[in-house]
Motif scaffolding. Structure first.
Motif, short mmCIF file in Angstrom:
data_model
loop_
_atom_site.label_atom_id
_atom_site.label_comp_id
_atom_site.label_asym_id
_atom_site.label_seq_id
_atom_site.Cartn_x
_atom_site.Cartn_y
_atom_site.Cartn_z
N PHE A 92 0.84 -1.20 0.00
CA PHE A 92 0.00 0.00 0.00
C PHE A 92 0.87 1.25 0.00
CE2 PHE A 92 -2.30 -3.45 1.95
CZ PHE A 92 -3.59 -3.33 1.45
N GLN A 93 0.32 2.31 -0.60
CA GLN A 93 1.07 3.57 -0.67
C GLN A 93 1.47 4.05 0.73
OE1 GLN A 93 -0.87 6.68 -2.86
NE2 GLN A 93 0.57 8.23 -2.18
N SER A 94 0.57 3.85 1.69
CA SER A 94 0.83 4.34 3.05
C SER A 94 1.44 3.25 3.94
CB SER A 94 -0.47 4.85 3.65
OG SER A 94 -1.47 3.87 3.45
N PHE A 95 2.03 2.23 3.31
CA PHE A 95 2.74 1.12 3.95
C PHE A 95 1.82 0.19 4.75
CE2 PHE A 95 5.79 4.87 4.62
CZ PHE A 95 6.21 4.85 3.29
N ASN A 96 0.89 0.78 5.57
CA ASN A 96 -0.04 -0.02 6.37
C ASN A 96 0.65 -1.04 7.28
OD1 ASN A 96 -1.94 1.37 4.97
ND2 ASN A 96 -3.18 -0.41 4.41
N HIS A 139 14.01 -6.09 15.08
CA HIS A 139 13.29 -5.87 16.34
C HIS A 139 12.78 -4.44 16.49
CE1 HIS A 139 14.36 -9.88 17.37
NE2 HIS A 139 15.67 -9.62 17.34
N HIS A 140 12.96 -3.63 15.43
CA HIS A 140 12.46 -2.25 15.51
C HIS A 140 10.95 -2.21 15.33
CE1 HIS A 140 16.68 -1.34 15.03
NE2 HIS A 140 16.47 -0.03 14.97
N LYS A 141 10.37 -1.11 15.79
CA LYS A 141 8.96 -0.82 15.51
C LYS A 141 8.91 0.12 14.31
CE LYS A 141 6.89 -2.78 19.19
NZ LYS A 141 6.74 -2.09 20.49
N PRO A 142 7.80 0.11 13.56
CA PRO A 142 7.72 0.95 12.35
C PRO A 142 8.07 2.42 12.59
CG PRO A 142 5.87 -0.57 12.39
CD PRO A 142 6.62 -0.77 13.68
N ASN A 143 7.67 2.99 13.75
CA ASN A 143 7.93 4.42 13.95
C ASN A 143 9.40 4.72 14.24
OD1 ASN A 143 8.28 3.72 16.62
ND2 ASN A 143 6.40 4.71 17.35
N LEU A 145 11.62 3.73 12.06
CA LEU A 145 12.20 3.58 10.72
C LEU A 145 11.87 4.78 9.85
CD1 LEU A 145 11.04 -0.11 10.02
CD2 LEU A 145 13.24 0.61 10.99
N SER A 146 12.72 5.02 8.85
CA SER A 146 12.42 6.06 7.86
C SER A 146 11.33 5.55 6.92
CB SER A 146 13.68 6.37 7.04
OG SER A 146 13.96 5.28 6.17
N GLY A 147 10.78 6.46 6.13
CA GLY A 147 9.74 6.07 5.17
C GLY A 147 10.22 5.00 4.21
N GLY A 148 11.45 5.17 3.69
CA GLY A 148 11.99 4.19 2.75
C GLY A 148 12.16 2.82 3.39
N GLN A 149 12.59 2.83 4.66
CA GLN A 149 12.76 1.56 5.37
C GLN A 149 11.40 0.88 5.61
OE1 GLN A 149 14.97 3.13 8.72
NE2 GLN A 149 16.89 2.24 7.95
N GLN A 150 10.40 1.70 5.98
CA GLN A 150 9.05 1.13 6.19
C GLN A 150 8.53 0.52 4.90
OE1 GLN A 150 6.13 3.43 8.47
NE2 GLN A 150 7.77 4.79 9.09
N GLN A 151 8.80 1.21 3.78
CA GLN A 151 8.35 0.69 2.49
C GLN A 151 9.01 -0.66 2.20
OE1 GLN A 151 6.00 0.53 0.55
NE2 GLN A 151 6.11 2.30 -0.80
N ARG A 152 10.30 -0.78 2.55
CA ARG A 152 10.99 -2.04 2.31
C ARG A 152 10.43 -3.16 3.19
NH1 ARG A 152 16.26 0.94 2.49
NH2 ARG A 152 17.28 -0.90 3.34
N VAL A 153 10.06 -2.81 4.42
CA VAL A 153 9.44 -3.82 5.30
C VAL A 153 8.08 -4.23 4.72
CG1 VAL A 153 8.46 -4.23 7.60
CG2 VAL A 153 10.63 -2.99 7.36
#
Ligand SMILES: Nc1ncnc2c1ncn2[C@@H]1O[C@H](COP(=O)(O)OP(=O)(O)O)[C@@H](O)[C@H]1O
Ligand SMILES: [Mg+2]
Length: 230
Positions: A92-96, A139-143, A145-153
């Protein structure tokens, strides 16, 4: 060549109060295994609607959708979610991503739904995070991470179940150009490894990187452009 997606005469109408929107008009699209297809066009032309039909998140008003050899319309609600889980990876565009879960737990979700053994899940999650180069943030939480990292997850979560097709909605839409470029490189790499991808984007620069470009205008396929294979 294996055909993954066959859409025939797909129409989608939305009715909101008195206002009817004809979001998709007589769409015919075939997508073969190994392709990287981009769907582009201006805001509101129907890109996300089309992707959500492909991802079994919504159903067309008329027309048929065949996913490999499965006729999607004939599925029960339970069968649909099972097929969605096994065949479709959706970004999703907003990663979700789910905020209170770790990277590991987010990526494991599609496999938890299949009730696989926890040692198998652990191995698959670690391998998939390595593909998108995010294993060091397991073990990180989404918040954190950077936007690009969240997108990769989010891409790892979509890939972990080994889907037949990866559907990506505006993967660079919420990213600056450097992170957008990195995510595009990631998608190109995955496609070279054999993953079939459909990517929605309004960015011409990125749509040209796909092996086939479908342009949509006002709910209709305007042109298709196939890269010459050299
Ligand atoms: N759930 C909905 N209810 C009513 N109208 C919708 C809905 N989803 C999309 N639309 C309308 O359908 C058209 C296509 O929307 P969308 O597929 O989101 O476009 P895009 O992703 O290309 O920007 C727009 O006119 C939009 O307002
Ligand atoms: Mg959209």
């Amino acid at each position: 060549m294996t055909t993954i997606v066959t859409l025939k005469d797909i129409n989608k109408l939305f009715l909101k109060g008195q206002i009817q929107t004809h979001a998709l008009k007589d769409i015919k699209i075939e997508i073969n295994e190994g392709e990287f297809v981009s769907i582009s066009g201006p805001s509101g032309c129907g890109k996300s609607t089309l992707l959500s039909l492909l991802g079994l998140l919504d159903a067309p008003t008329s027309g048929t959708y065949q996913l490999t050899d499965i006729n999607v319309e004939s599925l029960s609600v339970d069968q649909r979610s099972k097929i969605r889980n096994q065949y479709i990876g959706y970004v999703f565009q907003s990663f979700n991503l789910i905020d209170h879960l770790t990277v590991f737990e987010n990526v494991a979700l599609p496999l938890e739904h299949r009730s696989e053994k926890s040692s198998d899940i652990k191995q698959a999650v670690e391998e998939t995070l390595a593909i998108v180069d995010m294993q060091s943030h397991i073990h990180h939480k989404p918040n954190q991470l950077s936007g690009g990292q969240q997108q990769r997850v989010a891409i790892a979560r979509a890939l972990v179940g080994n889907p037949k097709i990866l559907l990506v909605d505006e993967p660079t839409g919420n990213l600056d150009s450097r992170n957008g470029d990195l995510v595009m490189q990631e998608l190109i790499k995955l496609n070279k490894q054999g993953v079939t991808i459909v990517m929605v984007t309004h960015d011409e620069r990125y749509s040209r990187m796909a092996s086939r470009q479908i342009k949509i205008f006002d709910g209709e396929v305007l042109v298709e452009h196939q890269e010459a294979v050299v």
